[in-house]
Design an enzyme around this catalytic site. Structure first.
Site, PDB file in Angstrom:
ATOM      1  N   CYS A 148       0.830  -1.206   0.000  1.00 31.74           N
ATOM      2  CA  CYS A 148       0.000   0.000   0.000  1.00 31.74           C
ATOM      3  C   CYS A 148       0.861   1.250   0.000  1.00 31.74           C
ATOM      4  O   CYS A 148       1.357   1.676   1.052  1.00 31.74           O
ATOM      5  CB  CYS A 148      -0.930  -0.009   1.210  1.00 31.74           C
ATOM      6  SG  CYS A 148      -1.900   1.486   1.330  1.00 31.74           S
ATOM      7  N   CYS A 151      -0.473   4.160   2.103  1.00 33.26           N
ATOM      8  CA  CYS A 151      -0.297   4.028   3.555  1.00 33.26           C
ATOM      9  C   CYS A 151       1.159   4.273   3.938  1.00 33.26           C
ATOM     10  O   CYS A 151       1.448   4.954   4.903  1.00 33.26           O
ATOM     11  CB  CYS A 151      -0.635   2.622   4.060  1.00 33.26           C
ATOM     12  SG  CYS A 151      -1.966   1.809   3.243  1.00 33.26           S
ATOM     13  N   ASP A 152       2.086   3.665   3.182  1.00 37.12           N
ATOM     14  CA  ASP A 152       3.478   3.622   3.632  1.00 37.12           C
ATOM     15  C   ASP A 152       4.419   4.540   2.860  1.00 37.12           C
ATOM     16  O   ASP A 152       5.510   4.836   3.335  1.00 37.12           O
ATOM     17  CB  ASP A 152       3.997   2.174   3.534  1.00 37.12           C
ATOM     18  CG  ASP A 152       3.171   1.238   4.407  1.00 37.12           C
ATOM     19  OD1 ASP A 152       2.679   1.701   5.455  1.00 37.12           O
ATOM     20  OD2 ASP A 152       3.012   0.060   4.049  1.00 37.12           O
TER      21      ASP A 152
END
Ligand code: NDP
Length: 368
Positions: A148, A151-152
């Protein structure tokens, strides 16, 4: 051991666009739906709100001409479902017994009897299964390997570093483009020489001079060190078989998703990948009273708007199913509220005019 029993007309599993749209419709129909979702867990890749919770700009959801943030959109869905009386529960469902109605769902704390069940459990990211990909401490998952980018990607360890994205679909293009905000360079490693991604996403990626494509190539291993995390990937050109190491600080796997249907294996009809099969032009599964919507039954469109559309269909299907439930008469006959008779095997309903209405997906498909 569950300690409390709940009886519900409509239970929805999953809180992505499909589940929440089903909740909005069922709640407005006064069916007081219970929506169950797994608690947020990074390791198990569960996040209430579904995949849009890990998306930044949603530019193609109708009604938002300037685009909207994924989490903001899901917050609106949730508020709308709440407004009409949806009850929410965050619990892991350990077993789902669909052998008869009411269907029985068991969590740590509850045994839930559901007259109808709407499955909107979505899909999860797929992994390559190569050395170095597993979670820390076996590999570098969570320490440089991710599924992701939104997200990261913004994490400090990826800033101004070379990164690798694996895959050739829309997700890979979206992630690669997003990562160029932070990375010094993004390599897209794809196993073929053609992308699967839509033209617009391809063009966006091709025009980005921070993105370089590595064609006909597979990642064989993710290399790194315990402290530093990922340091390189070992690549193999599938045509020449030549191998090389490519230094990078992060690897984003974007090779597609698999449906979350393990709970229903052996009980509901699925395709070979595990997508739930629904009846022609409806959300009915092979078990009367169980409906499926969203990505868990859609391996073709997989869009937030189509998920929401099928969520609406599932709620209407559940409502109609409840309305058509047979009522036992003193004569021993079973009739529905509309004066229809149910065949003894419960596979069909005979209307007042003698017309036979299938009560089973296969029959519905044959009828059409
Ligand atoms: P896709 O299934 O479309 O693409 C997966 C990609 O990963 C393919 O290029 C495939 O290669 C590659 N792949 C699969 N398995 C492996 C493997 N074992 N090793 C190496 N490569 C592999 O998945 P996406 O997640 O990209 O997209 C899913 C759906 O979501 C699509 O319908 C897409 O349009 C949609 N989507 C839309 C977005 C948007 O509109 N903003 C954003 C993201 C997704 P190959 O091509 O050779 O099969």
């Amino acid at each position: 051991m569950p300690t409390q029993t709940l009886d519900k007309e409509v239970v929805i599993i999953g809180s992505g666009p499909a589940g929440l749209t089903a909740a909005i419709y069922a709640a407005r129909a006064n069916l007081k739906p219970l929506l169950i979702d797994a608690p947020a867990d990074a390791e198990k890749q569960t996040a209430p709100g579904g995949q849009l919770m890990i998306t930044t700009d949603v530019e193609n959801y109708p009604g938002f001409s300037k685009g909207i943030d994924g989490p903001a959109l899901m917050e609106e869905f949730r508020k709308q479902a709440e407004r009409f009386g949806t009850e929410f529960m965050e619990e892991w469902i350990h077993t789902a017994d669909l052998s008869e109605r009411p269907f029985i769902l068991r969590t740590d704390s509850y045994e839930i009897n559901a007259q109808t069940l709407i499955i909107a459990t979505g899909a999860s990211a797929m992994w390559l299964g190569i050395p170095g990909e597993a979670k820390v401490p076996q590999g570098f998952g969570g320490n440089g390997v991710s599924a992701c980018a939104t997200c990261d990607g913004p994490l400090p360890g990826f800033r101004n570093q070379p990164l690798v994205v694996v895959g050739g679909g829309d997700t890979a293009m979206e992630e690669a483009t997003f990562l160029t905000r932070y990375a010094s360079k993004v390599y897209v490693v794809h196993r073929r020489d053609k992308l699967r991604a839509s033209k617009i996403m391809q063009d966006k990626a091709f025009q980005n001079d921070k993105i370089e494509f590595i064609w006909n190539t597979q990642v064989q291993e993710i290399l790194g060190e315990t402290q530093a995390g990922v340091t390189a990937v070992r690549l193999q050109n599938l045509k020449t078989k030549a191998e090389k190491e490519l230094p990078c600080s992060g690897v984003f796997i974007a090779i597609g998703h698999k449906p979350n249907t393990a709970l229903f294996k052996g009980q509901l009809d699925m395709d070979e990948v595990g997508y739930l099969l629904t009846a022609h032009r409806s959300t009915a599964t092979n078990v009367p009273g169980v409906f499926a919507c969203g990505d868990v039954q859609d391996n073709c469109y997989r869009q937030a708007v189509t998920a929401a559309g099928t969520g609406c269909m599932a709620a209407l299907d559940a409502e109609r199913f409840l309305d058509h439930l047979p009522v036992a008469m003193p004569s021993g006959d079973e009739v529905t509220m509309e004066g229809e008779h149910v065949t003894p095997d419960h596979q069909a309903i005979i209307g007042p005019d003698g017309r036979m209405v299938p009560n089973h997906p296969e029959m519905a498909a044959t009828e059409d």
